[in-house]
Design a protein around this motif. Structure first.
Motif, PDB file in Angstrom:
ATOM      1  N   ARG A  89       6.624  -5.614  -9.033  1.00 58.20           N
ATOM      2  CA  ARG A  89       5.746  -5.405  -8.137  1.00 58.20           C
ATOM      3  C   ARG A  89       5.211  -6.838  -7.594  1.00 58.20           C
ATOM      4  O   ARG A  89       5.017  -7.623  -8.467  1.00 58.20           O
ATOM      5  CB  ARG A  89       4.526  -4.373  -8.356  1.00 58.20           C
ATOM      6  CG  ARG A  89       3.615  -4.030  -7.223  1.00 58.20           C
ATOM      7  CD  ARG A  89       4.266  -3.412  -6.248  1.00 58.20           C
ATOM      8  NE  ARG A  89       3.407  -3.146  -5.081  1.00 58.20           N
ATOM      9  CZ  ARG A  89       3.975  -2.655  -3.819  1.00 58.20           C
ATOM     10  NH1 ARG A  89       5.331  -2.339  -3.597  1.00 58.20           N
ATOM     11  NH2 ARG A  89       3.100  -2.026  -2.848  1.00 58.20           N
ATOM     12  N   GLU A  91       2.276  -7.832  -5.121  1.00 55.26           N
ATOM     13  CA  GLU A  91       1.300  -7.442  -4.164  1.00 55.26           C
ATOM     14  C   GLU A  91       0.319  -8.638  -3.407  1.00 55.26           C
ATOM     15  O   GLU A  91      -0.689  -8.202  -2.639  1.00 55.26           O
ATOM     16  CB  GLU A  91       0.498  -6.370  -4.914  1.00 55.26           C
ATOM     17  CG  GLU A  91       1.173  -5.149  -5.227  1.00 55.26           C
ATOM     18  CD  GLU A  91       0.101  -4.268  -5.878  1.00 55.26           C
ATOM     19  OE1 GLU A  91      -0.948  -4.383  -6.055  1.00 55.26           O
ATOM     20  OE2 GLU A  91       0.798  -3.068  -6.396  1.00 55.26           O
ATOM     21  N   ASP A 113      -1.244  -2.924   1.056  1.00 58.71           N
ATOM     22  CA  ASP A 113      -2.477  -1.969   0.990  1.00 58.71           C
ATOM     23  C   ASP A 113      -1.864  -0.504   1.060  1.00 58.71           C
ATOM     24  O   ASP A 113      -0.727  -0.439   1.453  1.00 58.71           O
ATOM     25  CB  ASP A 113      -3.153  -2.427   2.081  1.00 58.71           C
ATOM     26  CG  ASP A 113      -4.355  -3.538   1.698  1.00 58.71           C
ATOM     27  OD1 ASP A 113      -4.235  -3.938   0.739  1.00 58.71           O
ATOM     28  OD2 ASP A 113      -4.833  -4.373   2.741  1.00 58.71           O
ATOM     29  N   ASP A 114      -2.830   0.313   0.884  1.00 57.36           N
ATOM     30  CA  ASP A 114      -2.368   1.743   1.007  1.00 57.36           C
ATOM     31  C   ASP A 114      -2.702   2.253   2.251  1.00 57.36           C
ATOM     32  O   ASP A 114      -3.876   2.222   2.659  1.00 57.36           O
ATOM     33  CB  ASP A 114      -3.267   2.630  -0.149  1.00 57.36           C
ATOM     34  CG  ASP A 114      -3.019   3.930  -0.062  1.00 57.36           C
ATOM     35  OD1 ASP A 114      -2.111   4.430   0.431  1.00 57.36           O
ATOM     36  OD2 ASP A 114      -3.846   4.769  -0.932  1.00 57.36           O
ATOM     37  N   TYR A 115      -1.766   2.597   2.889  1.00 60.95           N
ATOM     38  CA  TYR A 115      -1.877   2.915   4.235  1.00 60.95           C
ATOM     39  C   TYR A 115      -1.459   4.531   4.451  1.00 60.95           C
ATOM     40  O   TYR A 115      -1.094   5.185   5.397  1.00 60.95           O
ATOM     41  CB  TYR A 115      -0.883   2.317   5.174  1.00 60.95           C
ATOM     42  CG  TYR A 115      -1.193   0.819   5.305  1.00 60.95           C
ATOM     43  CD1 TYR A 115      -2.090   0.470   6.591  1.00 60.95           C
ATOM     44  CD2 TYR A 115      -0.742  -0.113   4.681  1.00 60.95           C
ATOM     45  CE1 TYR A 115      -2.230  -0.867   6.809  1.00 60.95           C
ATOM     46  CE2 TYR A 115      -1.104  -1.403   4.698  1.00 60.95           C
ATOM     47  CZ  TYR A 115      -1.750  -1.832   5.965  1.00 60.95           C
ATOM     48  OH  TYR A 115      -2.095  -3.111   5.929  1.00 60.95           O
ATOM     49  N   SER A 116      -1.574   5.388   3.384  1.00 59.63           N
ATOM     50  CA  SER A 116      -1.443   6.743   3.495  1.00 59.63           C
ATOM     51  C   SER A 116      -2.178   7.401   4.408  1.00 59.63           C
ATOM     52  O   SER A 116      -1.945   8.529   4.767  1.00 59.63           O
ATOM     53  CB  SER A 116      -1.364   7.278   1.974  1.00 59.63           C
ATOM     54  OG  SER A 116      -2.765   7.012   1.446  1.00 59.63           O
ATOM     55  N   GLN A 122       4.487   3.361   3.149  1.00 61.68           N
ATOM     56  CA  GLN A 122       3.917   2.157   2.691  1.00 61.68           C
ATOM     57  C   GLN A 122       4.659   0.824   3.051  1.00 61.68           C
ATOM     58  O   GLN A 122       5.865   1.145   3.340  1.00 61.68           O
ATOM     59  CB  GLN A 122       3.741   2.422   1.115  1.00 61.68           C
ATOM     60  CG  GLN A 122       2.842   3.627   0.697  1.00 61.68           C
ATOM     61  CD  GLN A 122       1.527   3.360   1.185  1.00 61.68           C
ATOM     62  OE1 GLN A 122       0.858   2.319   1.122  1.00 61.68           O
ATOM     63  NE2 GLN A 122       1.082   4.602   1.822  1.00 61.68           N
ATOM     64  N   HIS A 439      -7.955  -2.189   6.673  1.00 64.39           N
ATOM     65  CA  HIS A 439      -7.401  -2.378   5.333  1.00 64.39           C
ATOM     66  C   HIS A 439      -7.232  -3.722   4.678  1.00 64.39           C
ATOM     67  O   HIS A 439      -6.940  -3.586   3.400  1.00 64.39           O
ATOM     68  CB  HIS A 439      -5.871  -1.694   5.438  1.00 64.39           C
ATOM     69  CG  HIS A 439      -5.812  -0.561   5.908  1.00 64.39           C
ATOM     70  ND1 HIS A 439      -6.072   0.803   5.321  1.00 64.39           N
ATOM     71  CD2 HIS A 439      -5.708   0.022   7.284  1.00 64.39           C
ATOM     72  CE1 HIS A 439      -6.171   1.915   6.153  1.00 64.39           C
ATOM     73  NE2 HIS A 439      -5.574   1.398   7.233  1.00 64.39           N
TER      74      HIS A 439
END
Length: 483
Positions: A89, A91, A113-116, A122, A439
């Motif tokens: 991963r 990040e 980032d988490d865009y859920s 993602q 975000h």
């Protein structure tokens, strides 16, 4: 599909020309994405690309959620994400003493980032070459005619079609007739130059030497989830690596006015630069190549001439910070192909195509400005800049105009000390405004002004000593400026 083979043979010399609704010139990430977006919606294009294989150069490896949404619509997102699941991963980005040394600071990449809450997708941290391999297979499966090893020579527009002359992989010429021609042939686009389309912006923002190497970086990275790093060293090396962490590149800035890259970057010096950036002995890696390149920030003055459209790097080029270049080009392809499908299938008139430039060129202008501002903020836009100066020491920070030299060539600032440089009007210069989403991490706040005394002098926020009016405290980021 074999990535080194074309999916169809060329028309024999002297026979009728090949016919396609759309001819795409350029088979990198933008061109092959356009081919997939068309083929998946029932329009089979012809794509010609002079190279046979996928470039081994380190290019994009950050695909933003909006990009993944486009790939999801044509069924390719899951295949791309599957590559990421098999790799370490990535990040974060970091400033490091060296890749094996201490981290000075790190920040989370917006694509990670988490865009859920706002998107079904993602971001993906995938090497561009791996993504291209997936896109080639999907496009060929959906009916796109991909011709790798075929060299685009020239073209002309006649009435309701564009006619191109192409050399196949054996050097035999043939002709392709298409309703529309998409130029995705890179920043040095021969089609753009042939149309006489000018560019607005900075064509040579900075110069760098890219030194590629092979090495096992897994012990150095140690599961830190880093995607890239900047070394706090002379020339400010930018370190990137493959998602498999078995190869990479070190890009170091130089001043072309005083440095000849052919003589300055000898094999011994290249080895030393990579060794210092990685923090490894020279026996632990192998330098495999050296390539000078220029960072640029420009946008083409127009995106369309009759039946020819520009997209990707043929239309705009921006600095690499942020990973905007490939993503913006893929969005160009998505926007344009959506309109072309509607026109070619009879669902809309040709006037719809006029909206392509009106919608995409302003986005490119904003994106290029943002990428240039972010490059400036991390010190990537000039080889004479110092990478991590104190926020308050504007006297020692170079001007925003990249061709100017800084006021002070040396500034040996350290946390908790004061350089005492006089700034005049430079200290009040505003930083370039960086747009951030909710975000992403907010930029650091500007320094607080120093305390004033009744005698018109200021107090240094670090040492507590008095500073005369006009002096600046060039120390830690919390220190202010007295006037």
């Amino acid at each position: 599909m074999n990535e080194n083979a074309s999916t169809s043979s060329s028309a024999p010399h002297g026979t009728a020309p090949d016919r396609a609704p759309v001819l795409i010139v350029g088979g990198s990430i933008v061109g092959v994405s356009a081919a997939l977006f068309l083929a998946a919606r029932g329009v089979a294009p012809i794509l010609v690309e002079r190279h046979t294989g996928i470039s081994r150069r380190l290019r994009a490896k950050l695909f933003h959620p909006r990009t993944m949404e486009a790939y999801r619509a044509v069924g390719a997102a899951d295949d791309i994400c599957a590559i990421e699941r098999d790799r370490p991963r990535s990040e974060f980005a970091a400033v490091v003493e060296s890749l094996s040394g201490a981290e000075i600071r790190r920040w989370r990449l917006p694509a990670a980032d988490d865009y859920s809450a706002v998107s079904p997708c993602q971001g993906a941290m995938v090497k561009q070459g791996d993504a291209e391999r997936v896109l080639r297979m999907r496009a060929a499966t959906d009916g796109a005619d991909l011709r790798f090893g075929h060299h685009f020579v020239e073209w002309e527009q006649t009435g309701q079609r564009a006619t191109a002359r192409v050399l196949d992989d054996r050097g035999v010429p043939y002709t392709v007739e298409a309703d529309y021609l998409l130029a995705a042939d890179g920043s040095a686009s021969s089609i753009r130059e042939g149309l006489g389309i000018a560019r607005s912006g900075d064509l040579a923002l900075a110069s760098s030497m890219e030194l590629t190497f092979t090495a096992d970086l897994r012990p150095l990275l140690g599961g830190r989830a880093l995607a890239l790093a900047f070394a706090d060293q002379p020339g400010r090396p930018f370190i990137s690596w493959t998602t498999g962490q078995d190869a990479g590149a070190v890009s170091v800035g130089y001043d072309p006015a005083t440095t000849d890259p052919d003589t300055a970057f000898t094999p011994d010096r290249s080895q030393a630069i990579v060794s210092e950036a990685l923090g490894l002995p020279t026996a632990s890696f192998r330098v495999t190549g050296a390539r000078p390149w220029q960072m640029a920030a420009w946008v083409a003055d127009t995106y369309r001439v009759e039946r020819v459209f520009l997209l990707g790097d043929a239309a705009h080029v921006c600095p690499p910070v942020g990973g905007f270049g490939a993503n913006t080009g893929i969005h160009d392809a998505w926007n344009l192909t959506t309109k072309l499908v509607s026109v070619l299938l009879g669902d809309a008139g040709e006037r719809l195509l006029d909206r392509y430039e009106a919608e995409r060129r302003p986005v490119a202008e904003l994106t290029v400005r943002q990428a240039a501002a972010r490059s400036d903020a991390v010190g990537c836009a000039s080889p004479v800049r110092w990478p991590w100066w104190p926020a308050c020491c504007w006297a020692c920070r170079p001007s925003q105009r990249v061709r100017r030299r800084p006021r002070h060539r040396t500034c040996a600032w350290r946390p908790g000390t004061c350089c005492g440089r006089r700034t005049g009007g430079t200290a009040s210069r505003r930083r370039p405004r960086i747009i951030t989403s909710r975000h992403s991490r907010r930029p650091r706040r500007r320094a607080r002004p120093a305390r004033r005394s009744s005698a018109g002098t200021g107090t240094c926020g670090c040492t507590g000593g008095s500073l005369p009016t006009g002096a600046a405290c060039g120390t830690c980021r919390s220190c202010g400026t007295a006037r």
